[in-house]
Design a protein around this motif. Structure first.
Motif, PDB file in Angstrom:
ATOM      1  N   ILE A 249       9.358  10.233 -12.974  1.00 50.57           N
ATOM      2  CA  ILE A 249       9.702  11.242 -11.985  1.00 50.57           C
ATOM      3  C   ILE A 249       8.649  12.122 -11.381  1.00 50.57           C
ATOM      4  N   ASP A 250       7.662  12.408 -12.161  1.00 52.43           N
ATOM      5  CA  ASP A 250       6.518  13.014 -11.918  1.00 52.43           C
ATOM      6  C   ASP A 250       5.405  12.098 -11.572  1.00 52.43           C
ATOM      7  N   TRP A 251       5.350  10.742 -11.973  1.00 49.56           N
ATOM      8  CA  TRP A 251       4.301   9.797 -11.813  1.00 49.56           C
ATOM      9  C   TRP A 251       4.593   8.876 -10.685  1.00 49.56           C
ATOM     10  N   GLU A 252       5.709   8.781  -9.914  1.00 51.53           N
ATOM     11  CA  GLU A 252       5.658   7.952  -8.683  1.00 51.53           C
ATOM     12  C   GLU A 252       5.873   8.614  -7.705  1.00 51.53           C
ATOM     13  N   VAL A 253       4.926   8.023  -6.728  1.00 54.27           N
ATOM     14  CA  VAL A 253       4.690   8.649  -5.382  1.00 54.27           C
ATOM     15  C   VAL A 253       4.895   7.704  -4.372  1.00 54.27           C
ATOM     16  N   PRO A 254       5.115   8.266  -3.217  1.00 58.90           N
ATOM     17  CA  PRO A 254       5.123   7.172  -1.995  1.00 58.90           C
ATOM     18  C   PRO A 254       3.798   6.838  -1.453  1.00 58.90           C
ATOM     19  N   MET A 255       3.765   5.495  -1.146  1.00 54.35           N
ATOM     20  CA  MET A 255       2.441   5.020  -0.416  1.00 54.35           C
ATOM     21  C   MET A 255       2.950   4.262   0.847  1.00 54.35           C
ATOM     22  N   VAL A 256       2.562   4.753   2.000  1.00 49.99           N
ATOM     23  CA  VAL A 256       2.707   4.158   3.434  1.00 49.99           C
ATOM     24  C   VAL A 256       1.450   3.752   3.971  1.00 49.99           C
ATOM     25  N   ILE A 257       1.553   2.496   4.427  1.00 49.89           N
ATOM     26  CA  ILE A 257       0.198   1.953   4.951  1.00 49.89           C
ATOM     27  C   ILE A 257       0.705   1.258   6.321  1.00 49.89           C
ATOM     28  N   SER A 258      -0.059   1.704   7.541  1.00 50.19           N
ATOM     29  CA  SER A 258       0.591   1.408   8.806  1.00 50.19           C
ATOM     30  C   SER A 258      -0.743   1.116   9.567  1.00 50.19           C
ATOM     31  N   GLY A 259      -0.417   0.362  10.804  1.00 50.45           N
ATOM     32  CA  GLY A 259      -1.358   0.146  11.638  1.00 50.45           C
ATOM     33  C   GLY A 259      -1.385  -1.324  12.263  1.00 50.45           C
ATOM     34  N   PRO A 260      -2.181  -1.647  13.278  1.00 52.71           N
ATOM     35  CA  PRO A 260      -2.154  -2.760  13.938  1.00 52.71           C
ATOM     36  C   PRO A 260      -2.681  -4.057  12.966  1.00 52.71           C
ATOM     37  N   SER A 261      -3.585  -3.452  12.012  1.00 53.04           N
ATOM     38  CA  SER A 261      -3.953  -4.264  11.398  1.00 53.04           C
ATOM     39  C   SER A 261      -3.068  -4.864   9.952  1.00 53.04           C
ATOM     40  N   VAL A 262      -1.901  -4.121   9.951  1.00 52.08           N
ATOM     41  CA  VAL A 262      -0.907  -4.356   8.666  1.00 52.08           C
ATOM     42  C   VAL A 262       0.262  -5.077   9.211  1.00 52.08           C
ATOM     43  N   PRO A 263       0.524  -6.099   8.752  1.00 51.92           N
ATOM     44  CA  PRO A 263       1.701  -7.116   9.299  1.00 51.92           C
ATOM     45  C   PRO A 263       3.005  -5.990   9.147  1.00 51.92           C
ATOM     46  N   ASN A 264       3.840  -6.029  10.019  1.00 54.97           N
ATOM     47  CA  ASN A 264       5.248  -5.327   9.762  1.00 54.97           C
ATOM     48  C   ASN A 264       5.844  -5.973   8.414  1.00 54.97           C
ATOM     49  N   GLY A 265       6.267  -5.081   7.751  1.00 57.63           N
ATOM     50  CA  GLY A 265       7.362  -5.518   6.627  1.00 57.63           C
ATOM     51  C   GLY A 265       6.417  -6.410   5.487  1.00 57.63           C
ATOM     52  N   ALA A 266       4.988  -6.277   5.538  1.00 53.42           N
ATOM     53  CA  ALA A 266       4.351  -6.703   4.609  1.00 53.42           C
ATOM     54  C   ALA A 266       4.568  -6.273   3.039  1.00 53.42           C
ATOM     55  N   ALA A 267       4.456  -7.102   2.227  1.00 55.34           N
ATOM     56  CA  ALA A 267       4.950  -6.765   0.917  1.00 55.34           C
ATOM     57  C   ALA A 267       3.715  -5.960   0.497  1.00 55.34           C
ATOM     58  N   LEU A 268       4.174  -4.854  -0.177  1.00 53.41           N
ATOM     59  CA  LEU A 268       3.133  -3.982  -0.789  1.00 53.41           C
ATOM     60  C   LEU A 268       3.289  -4.142  -2.221  1.00 53.41           C
ATOM     61  N   ALA A 269       2.215  -4.510  -3.144  1.00 52.20           N
ATOM     62  CA  ALA A 269       2.602  -4.776  -4.562  1.00 52.20           C
ATOM     63  C   ALA A 269       2.551  -3.288  -5.156  1.00 52.20           C
ATOM     64  N   GLN A 270       2.986  -2.903  -6.184  1.00 52.60           N
ATOM     65  CA  GLN A 270       2.808  -1.527  -7.058  1.00 52.60           C
ATOM     66  C   GLN A 270       1.475  -1.315  -7.183  1.00 52.60           C
ATOM     67  N   GLY A 271       0.898   0.136  -6.928  1.00 58.85           N
ATOM     68  CA  GLY A 271      -0.380   0.228  -7.406  1.00 58.85           C
ATOM     69  C   GLY A 271      -0.602   1.586  -7.756  1.00 58.85           C
ATOM     70  N   THR A 272      -1.751   2.042  -7.902  1.00 58.78           N
ATOM     71  CA  THR A 272      -1.930   3.529  -8.307  1.00 58.78           C
ATOM     72  C   THR A 272      -2.870   4.131  -7.149  1.00 58.78           C
TER      73      THR A 272
END
Length: 272
Positions: A249-272
């Motif tokens: 609950i402390d360790w997990e945070v949002p990650m949004v990545i957006s823009g013309p170079s990012v395919p809509n709905g692209a799978a985003l692997a869990q990272g840090t």
């Protein structure tokens, strides 16, 4: 069919020639599950034009029995702004003592090494991001506005970012908002006030994005902005503090990545 092919080729060439730019936004203490539960139309719009996860991991998830401070700001904002783990950058708490930042630099250094004329700006509510992590020589603009409350300062961060986007020619921007963390400490993580703070910051992000999208270069396609949004930690529901010992609950945070170079709905692997 030929017309479609020609138009596609023109768009492809324009995208290749577009000026690549970056906006990175940090929301202090916005835990992933809380952000997902809050009403955030502007973050949702960014995610719809790219990808999102709500379980990106902070430093605390990377080692067994992490120190409590690995669930705090200093370690994780350093990781976010250097792209290196705590094992490399050496920051272990909010004192920044014993760090290795001389050898593991802020991401602005890589930009300046590539092209010194590119304009970098860091506008933050939490001063140590600029004072400790970012050497002055790598920033064309460093601001930490002052105000009567953390929410007022967040508004000033928004105002400065909007002004820069309206009147300047920035290539890389880092923004930091702090009222979500303040709400957690004052009213507890997951409280109505805490969720309201997430929603308020979402509105500030909407103002920033409106200014970015109104730029002539964005409208014409001459600017290709990569927008990323994340956080440094969450916190246990009902708690007034945060620590690595609180677990996911402390360790997990949002990650949004957006823009013309990012395919809509692209799978985003869990990272840090």
């Amino acid at each position: 069919v030929l017309l479609v092919v020609v138009l596609w080729a023109v768009v492809a060439v324009q995208n290749c020639r577009a000026s690549k730019r970056v906006l990175m936004i940090g929301i202090d203490a916005a835990g992933g599950s809380y952000t997902q539960a809050a009403t955030t139309p502007n973050l949702d719009a960014l995610a719809a034009n790219g990808s999102v996860r709500y379980d990106f991991l902070t430093e605390a998830a990377l080692i067994p029995n992490p120190p409590g401070a690995y669930g705090a700001s200093g370690v994780n904002w350093t990781t976010i702004n250097t792209g290196a783990s705590a094992a490399s950058h050496g920051v272990s708490d909010n004192s920044f003592g014993g760090n290795n930042l001389a050898n593991v630099p802020h991401w602005f250094k890589h930009i300046k090494d590539s092209d010194p004329t590119l304009f970098t700006a860091s506008i933050v509510n939490w001063a140590p991001i600029n004072d400790q992590i970012l050497p002055n020589q790598y920033a064309d603009l460093e601001l930490q506005p002052s105000g009567a409350s953390v929410s007022i300062v967040d508004g000033l961060v928004r105002d400065e970012a909007v002004d820069l986007l309206n009147t300047g020619d920035p290539d890389a921007i880092f923004l930091h908002f702090d009222q979500v963390d303040a709400a957690g400490h004052s009213f507890s993580w997951g409280s109505p006030n805490y969720l309201s703070a997430i929603q308020t910051v979402d509105g500030l992000i909407g103002n920033v994005m409106a200014a970015l999208n109104a730029r002539p270069g964005v409208i014409s396609g001459e600017e290709d902005w990569l927008v990323m949004v994340s956080a440094d930690h969450g916190g246990t529901q009902g708690a007034f503090g945060h620590s690595a010992s609180q677990g996911p609950i402390d360790w997990e945070v949002p990650m949004v990545i957006s823009g013309p170079s990012v395919p809509n709905g692209a799978a985003l692997a869990q990272g840090t």
